[in-house]
Structures are given as C-alpha cells and as structure tokens.
Design an enzyme around this catalytic site. Structure first.
Site, PDB file in Angstrom:
ATOM      1  N   ILE A  81       4.629  -4.853   2.819  1.00 13.35           N
ATOM      2  CA  ILE A  81       5.361  -3.942   3.310  1.00 13.35           C
ATOM      3  C   ILE A  81       6.742  -4.641   4.149  1.00 13.35           C
ATOM      4  CG2 ILE A  81       3.990  -3.404   5.397  1.00 13.35           C
ATOM      5  CD1 ILE A  81       5.216  -0.570   5.186  1.00 13.35           C
ATOM      6  N   ALA A  82       7.752  -4.241   3.947  1.00 13.30           N
ATOM      7  CA  ALA A  82       9.043  -4.892   4.958  1.00 13.30           C
ATOM      8  C   ALA A  82      10.099  -4.015   4.762  1.00 13.30           C
ATOM      9  CB  ALA A  82       9.339  -6.132   4.347  1.00 13.30           C
ATOM     10  N   GLU A 115      -4.031  -6.313   5.691  1.00 10.49           N
ATOM     11  CA  GLU A 115      -4.293  -7.461   6.747  1.00 10.49           C
ATOM     12  C   GLU A 115      -2.937  -7.438   7.392  1.00 10.49           C
ATOM     13  OE1 GLU A 115      -4.621  -8.153   3.284  1.00 10.49           O
ATOM     14  OE2 GLU A 115      -7.019  -8.217   3.197  1.00 10.49           O
ATOM     15  N   ASN A 120       1.669  -9.923  15.197  1.00  9.38           N
ATOM     16  CA  ASN A 120       2.487  -9.207  14.632  1.00  9.38           C
ATOM     17  C   ASN A 120       2.175  -7.618  15.305  1.00  9.38           C
ATOM     18  OD1 ASN A 120       4.506  -7.251  13.625  1.00  9.38           O
ATOM     19  ND2 ASN A 120       4.055  -7.885  11.594  1.00  9.38           N
ATOM     20  N   TYR A 127       0.380   0.609  12.963  1.00  9.27           N
ATOM     21  CA  TYR A 127      -0.768   0.864  12.059  1.00  9.27           C
ATOM     22  C   TYR A 127      -1.741   1.909  12.809  1.00  9.27           C
ATOM     23  CZ  TYR A 127       0.816  -2.489   8.788  1.00  9.27           C
ATOM     24  OH  TYR A 127       1.637  -3.621   8.183  1.00  9.27           O
TER      25      TYR A 127
END
Length: 172
Positions: A81-82, A115, A120, A127
């Site tokens: 995801i970005a 993961e 980060n 999350y």
C-alpha cells in the site's frame, strides 16, 4: 505544479489496469527503499478478480495511491500500500484501507493480515486506529536492513445477513 484535490474533486478506487503501471511504479519507487519490480506489478495487474486497486483523484483522475492484497481462504493479506508523497497526510491511505475492508467483507474474509516495519510509526498509528492489533514480530524480515516486521491482524466482525420475511397465511 502538483495536483491537489479539493473537496469537490472526488476520488475513485478502481481495479488497477496496465495503463496505470508507470504511475504505480513511480509511487512505489518514491515510497520504498526496496521497491517492487515492474514485473511484480504486471503480475498483480493480470490477476482476476482484481487484487490491486488504484485510488485516483483530481480533475485528471491521476493515480494517487494503491493497495494490493492476496485473497486466501478466509483471509486477506495486505502486501503493498502506498500514496504519492505529495498527497500523504490527506486521509488517502485510510480510504484505501477502508476499501480493503469492503473487499474483505465481499470475499467473506474473517481477518486481514499485514507486515509493517517497526520504524514506520505513521503506518502503525493508522493501522491501530483502524483496529489492527499486534500479533507477533518476524525477526530480520527485511533482509537489506535486517529490520524486523510487525505482523498485525484485523478481525472482521461477521455481518448478519437479513433473514427472509415469512408471511403468515393471512397475508396470502
């Protein structure tokens, strides 16, 4: 001049297509020290049903971010995801994760796994706000830096399906 969406510019999330490849790869290279290869993106784009979704926005509907997952028996694995660096901090990552949750429900998944690097903290905070919980640590998961990975899980509550209404004889 970078494209900045306004409240009137709707974002859309749709399955990634071959025409999105260059934009996907540019975001990937700007986001990760060890980016996926073009071939990896091509492989994900070829899957059906789609498992790579792009978020597009602005007047030109440019690719602003993406998420990619693998659907396994009863679960989804978020593998990538970005969001474009110039669009971070605007809730687009959350929008992509909400789409992932919808996909999980459609596919009747009970859990979503991912993961994340312990370094980060921005992603970890997002999350956790969405309900992901720490499951365990994978030592030296990212080999180039020797950094561990935190494995997180989101348990998806079962959605009750409406029961069909049974009419009595008097309604017949």
């Amino acid at each position: 001049m970078p494209l900045k969406p306004t409240h009137s510019d709707l974002v859309v999330i749709e399955p990634g297509r071959k025409k999105d490849l260059e934009a996907l790869w540019a975001i990937e290279q700007a986001s990760f020290s060890h980016p996926w290869t073009r071939a990896m993106f091509q492989e994900e784009l070829a899957k059906s049903p789609a498992t790579l979704y792009v978020l597009k926005g602005g007047p030109e509907k440019a690719v602003l971010g993406y998420c990619c997952f693998w659907a396994l028996s009863g679960e989804l694995q978020l593998v990538n995801i970005a969001v474009r660096p110039d669009f971070r901090g605007q809730g687009l990552g959350r929008t992509l994760l909400n789409h992932l949750l919808r996909e999980a429900r459609i596919r009747e998944a009970e859990k979503i796994f991912l993961e994340v690097r312990p370094s980060n903290q921005t992603a970890i905070t997002l999350y956790e706000r969405l309900g992901f919980k720490f499951l365990y640590r994978r030592p030296r998961y990212y080999p180039a830096e020797g950094e561990d990975a935190l494995v997180l899980v989101l348990e998806i509550p079962a959605v009750e399906k409406p029961q069909p209404e049974v009419l009595g004889e008097e309604a017949c």
